[in-house]
Scaffold this active site. Structure first.
Site, PDB file in Angstrom:
ATOM      1  N   ARG A   1       7.451 -10.710   5.279  1.00 30.48           N
ATOM      2  CA  ARG A   1       7.003 -10.433   6.643  1.00 30.48           C
ATOM      3  C   ARG A   1       7.712 -11.416   7.561  1.00 30.48           C
ATOM      4  NH1 ARG A   1       0.461  -9.698   5.675  1.00 30.48           N
ATOM      5  NH2 ARG A   1       0.698  -8.189   3.983  1.00 30.48           N
TER       6      ARG A   1
ATOM      7  N   HIS B   1      -4.999  -1.653  -4.900  1.00 33.73           N
ATOM      8  CA  HIS B   1      -5.445  -0.502  -4.124  1.00 33.73           C
ATOM      9  C   HIS B   1      -6.282   0.386  -5.008  1.00 33.73           C
ATOM     10  CE1 HIS B   1      -2.069  -2.078  -1.796  1.00 33.73           C
ATOM     11  NE2 HIS B   1      -2.874  -1.815  -0.807  1.00 33.73           N
TER      12      HIS B   1
ATOM     13  N   GLN C   1       1.141 -11.156  -3.275  1.00 32.28           N
ATOM     14  CA  GLN C   1      -0.312 -11.049  -3.318  1.00 32.28           C
ATOM     15  C   GLN C   1      -0.725 -10.570  -4.702  1.00 32.28           C
ATOM     16  OE1 GLN C   1      -0.729  -8.076  -0.166  1.00 32.28           O
ATOM     17  NE2 GLN C   1      -1.594  -9.672   1.145  1.00 32.28           N
TER      18      GLN C   1
ATOM     19  N   HIS D   1      -8.361  -1.642  -0.037  1.00 31.24           N
ATOM     20  CA  HIS D   1      -7.335  -2.673  -0.215  1.00 31.24           C
ATOM     21  C   HIS D   1      -8.063  -3.933  -0.656  1.00 31.24           C
ATOM     22  CE1 HIS D   1      -4.471  -0.477   2.565  1.00 31.24           C
ATOM     23  NE2 HIS D   1      -5.624   0.039   2.916  1.00 31.24           N
TER      24      HIS D   1
ATOM     25  N   ASP E   1      -2.404  -7.980  -5.329  1.00 32.01           N
ATOM     26  CA  ASP E   1      -2.790  -6.869  -4.477  1.00 32.01           C
ATOM     27  C   ASP E   1      -3.363  -5.742  -5.311  1.00 32.01           C
ATOM     28  OD1 ASP E   1      -3.022  -5.761  -2.024  1.00 32.01           O
ATOM     29  OD2 ASP E   1      -0.890  -5.384  -1.715  1.00 32.01           O
TER      30      ASP E   1
ATOM     31  N   LYS F   1     -14.202  -4.383   6.826  1.00 34.64           N
ATOM     32  CA  LYS F   1     -13.718  -5.218   5.736  1.00 34.64           C
ATOM     33  C   LYS F   1     -14.584  -6.445   5.523  1.00 34.64           C
ATOM     34  CE  LYS F   1     -10.502  -7.754   8.696  1.00 34.64           C
ATOM     35  NZ  LYS F   1      -9.235  -8.474   8.739  1.00 34.64           N
TER      36      LYS F   1
ATOM     37  N   CYS G   1       0.787  -1.229   0.000  1.00 37.69           N
ATOM     38  CA  CYS G   1       0.000   0.000   0.000  1.00 37.69           C
ATOM     39  C   CYS G   1       0.821   1.282   0.000  1.00 37.69           C
ATOM     40  CB  CYS G   1      -1.037   0.002   1.113  1.00 37.69           C
ATOM     41  SG  CYS G   1      -0.845  -1.240   2.388  1.00 37.69           S
TER      42      CYS G   1
END
Length: 656
Positions: free
Chosen positions: A372, A394, A390, A519, A392, A473, A343
RNA sequence: GCUGACGUAGCUCAAUUGGCAGAGCACCUGAUUUGUAAUCAGGCGGUUGCGAGUUCGAUUCUCGCCGUCAGCUCCA
């Protein structure tokens, strides 16, 4: 028994056949059941009053729809398992009197009980406890319920500090404190329970492991014993068989057998993808890319950042423990980090230009690698790793676009899962106690998410208070082969990041506005998604995903050249095909291909070689299948179609 | 990170109270030329996860570390 204010009133019960019974409040359900029939009393496990399960020894306080639960009723199983937990505690207390008792609930698929002991339990202990449980069951000890006041409760559990702590929670004097006693064992428990321990017949203790008292890692660790129980022996056997079968589809096992990936101690939590695994991985990335091609903008951003970015995003304060820090040779400080999330870097790219309301929603997607630093104990195969990617996204959007955007994203995610035949459990997580933004903002955000959720008409689970601090979420969970739920997709509304990063767009009023960020992940991570896919398909991938789609087997060396040419034609058609011309018997090569779960094995013998045909063995058709020859061109065309359409069915080998 | 279990050939597993580390598969070589779920023979393959300690002697006992697994905590 404590005198309750309502104990002089009457309650009216409505039986399933419409008949009613009016009895004094405080009457025991067992008396009501007996009045219906003595034999019913023997079969009764518990009762349901207004949809609420209670046992036969808890006084009736309210009337309503009354149903007797027997072994056939699904609600009865949880009662049995809860009682099984008590029987376990009874057995443990007999053999290890010094054990302090914690909690022992029924859970999905079984039960557990937590004990505080000086020495953790061994597998031998478990066997001994299970044997003792059988004795307790044979003794048919009645479960005796008593309702007590706080002082009496404290007296009964004076030697059980964990129960005393639990008693501290009873602050409402009107709340009923009850104990259940079977033989020598007394537990603080609200029930419900089966009438006696003899009801417990088919059970098994499965494992023991540590568990923090009250789930708090700062508290002491108790020893938890897991087990399961059923009313019928065949149900228990079937359950244990399922557990064994599930192990066979475990992605860690299949990953090895099918040669898809490996993990190495020199890089714990990071995947080595083999050539087969890499094909699979890339096919999935390609697929997501294809689905996102029209409405999303793919970008790539750096993997390493100065801590300045993480200070701006808040990760430096809140997430640093989970970040891999890199030494800056010039400063001598660990003030560079591999990114754990995409992000912040997406915000930087967004900030590099001015944006008009006309471009919104703007959807940035990426497949960048994230790191991570998960604690060692959390790592698990491919489902929980330290390095992953991911799919991913945004989304930067105007607040008035939230409903339509969430709907769009949900359709996208659900459509993606559907194309694999996967079903996810939806979870809707709302405002947590600690959060940013005012209530009006949360009201808008939650109702927008809810509207989109309900538009899909799919059931969802409400997880009140489980949202992120920056917004509510929707999570999409799927379970692995041994029943653990893993989060894949997610849609998270974020009102905090736009503030922190001062994200803006120019509205139709020519003034500056604040966008909202969403997200979104679909696969969650490719690592986890592949783990789930392996288990979902049990390694038998549909043609489009199979690392090796076709294996061509010449029967003898006489057909080797023809077979090699067929493989060439397949390769030219974009099919992932291999020639297996080893000097092994056909039997052997067919067996190996089946073990590797190759969708199609094309046998080329004299007859096929002469007529440009292949005899197609289709995976899953079973042993002894009699493949009919198919013209090679036709087969190639069908495999191509099957791949292009990403069909989940294997149909290319059917008779012409 | 915490509690416990585990770690032997590429894989799946053996190794009787501490006494020369083995099998099947895989791999290599040779034979076999096979019509549908493992053809035969031979060979290669190990500082028993790593490091200490106890012992005449350690795969075996003790300790530390690394990793894996189950669960807890945390999370995509």
């Amino acid at each position: 028994m404590i005198d309750r204010p309502d104990s002089h009133a009457e309650v009216t019960l409505v039986l399933p056949d419409g008949a009613t019974r009016t009895v004094p409040a405080g009457t025991l359900p067992s008396d009501v059941v007996r009045s219906i029939g003595e034999r019913l009393l023997l079969a009764a496990v518990a009762v349901s009053v207004n949809g609420e399960v209670q046992d036969l020894m808890t006084p009736l306080r309210r009337g309503g729809a009354f149903r007797v639960l027997t072994e056939k009723d699904p609600e009865a199983l949880a009662v049995l398992r809860h009682s099984a937990a008590h029987v376990l505690a009874t057995a443990v207390r007999r053999l290890r009197p010094e054990a302090k008792i914690g909690f022992g609930p029924a859970i999905e698929d079984g039960f557990y009980y937590d004990f505080e002991v000086a020495h953790p339990f061994t597998p031998d202990d478990l066997a001994a406890f299970e044997a003792e449980m059988r004795k307790v069951a044979q003794e048919k000890l009645p479960f005796v319920r008593e309702e007590v006041d706080t002082a009496e409760a404290r007296r009964r559990f004076v030697d059980d500090p964990l129960k005393l702590e639990r008693l501290d929670d009873f602050t409402d004097p009107a709340e009923i404190i009850s104990t259940y006693t079977d033989g020598p064992f007394v537990d603080l428990c609200r029930g419900p329970h089966v009438p006696d321990t003899g009801r417990l017949k088919h059970f098994k203790l499965l494992s023991a492991a540590g568990a923090y008292w009250r789930g708090d890692e700062k508290r002491q660790m108790l020893q938890r014993i897991y087990g399961t129980a059923f009313f019928k022996k065949d149900e228990l056997d079937a359950h244990l068989f399922r557990l064994e079968e599930a192990k066979k589809r475990d992605h860690r096992r299949l990953g090895k057998e099918l040669d898809l990936f490996m993990l190495h101690p020199f890089s714990p939590g990071a995947t080595f993808w083999t050539e087969r695994g890499t094909i699979l991985y890339n096919l999935l990335v390609e697929y997501v890319r294809e689905r996102q091609q029209r409405d999303f903008a793919e970008i790539k951003t750096p993997l390493l950042y100065n801590k300045g970015l993480w200070e701006l995003s808040g990760h430096w304060g809140k997430y640093r423990e989970n970040m891999f820090l890199v030494l800056d040779a010039e400063s001598g400080e660990h003030d560079i980090s591999l990114k754990p999330m995409n992000c912040p870097s997406h915000y930087l790219l967004y900030l590099s230009k001015k944006h008009s309301y006309r471009e919104l929603p703007k959807r940035f997607v990426t497949f960048d690698v994230l790191h991570r630093n998960e604690v060692t104990g959390a790592l698990s195969g491919l489902t929980r790793v330290r390095q992953f990617a991911q799919d991913d996204c945004h989304v930067f959007l105007r607040e008035d676009q939230i409903t339509s955007e969430v709907k769009f994203l949900m359709d996208f995610i659900l459509g993606y899962y559907e194309s694999f035949g996967l079903t996810a459990t939806l979870k809707f997580a709302t405002r947590p106690p600690e959060r940013v933004g005012d209530d009006a903002m949360w009201d808008r955000a939650e109702s927008a998410l809810k509207a989109a959720l309900e538009a899909t008409a799919k059931p969802y689970q409400l997880k009140a208070g489980d949202g992120a601090f920056y917004g509510p979420k929707i999570d999409f969970d799927v379970t692995d082969s041994i029943g653990r739920a893993w989060q894949l997709g997610t849609i998270q509304l974020d009102y905090a990041a736009p503030e922190r990063f001062d994200l803006t767009y120019t509205g139709d009023d020519n003034t500056t506005h604040r966008p909202v960020v969403i997200h979104r992940a679909v696969s969650g991570s490719f690592e986890r998604f592949i783990a789930i896919l392996i288990e979902h398909f049990a390694g038998a991938f549909p043609t489009w995903l199979a690392p090796e789609q076709v294996r061509v087997l010449p029967i003898t060396d006489d057909q080797r050249d023809v077979a090699a040419k067929i493989v060439e034609r397949m390769l030219a058609a974009g099919i992932r095909a291999h020639l297996d011309d080893r000097s092994e018997t056909l039997k052997y090569r067919v067996a190996e291909g089946a073990r590797m779960k190759i969708p199609y094995m094309c046998v080329v013998g004299k007859r096929e070689a002469e007529s440009d045909q292949v005899a197609v063995n289709t995976r899953g058709a079973g042993e002894g299948q009699k493949p009919a020859p198919v013209p090679a061109d036709r087969f190639i065309e069908r495999v191509r179609d099957e791949t292009r359409s990403r069909s989940l069915l294997l149909e290319a080998g059917r008779a012409p």
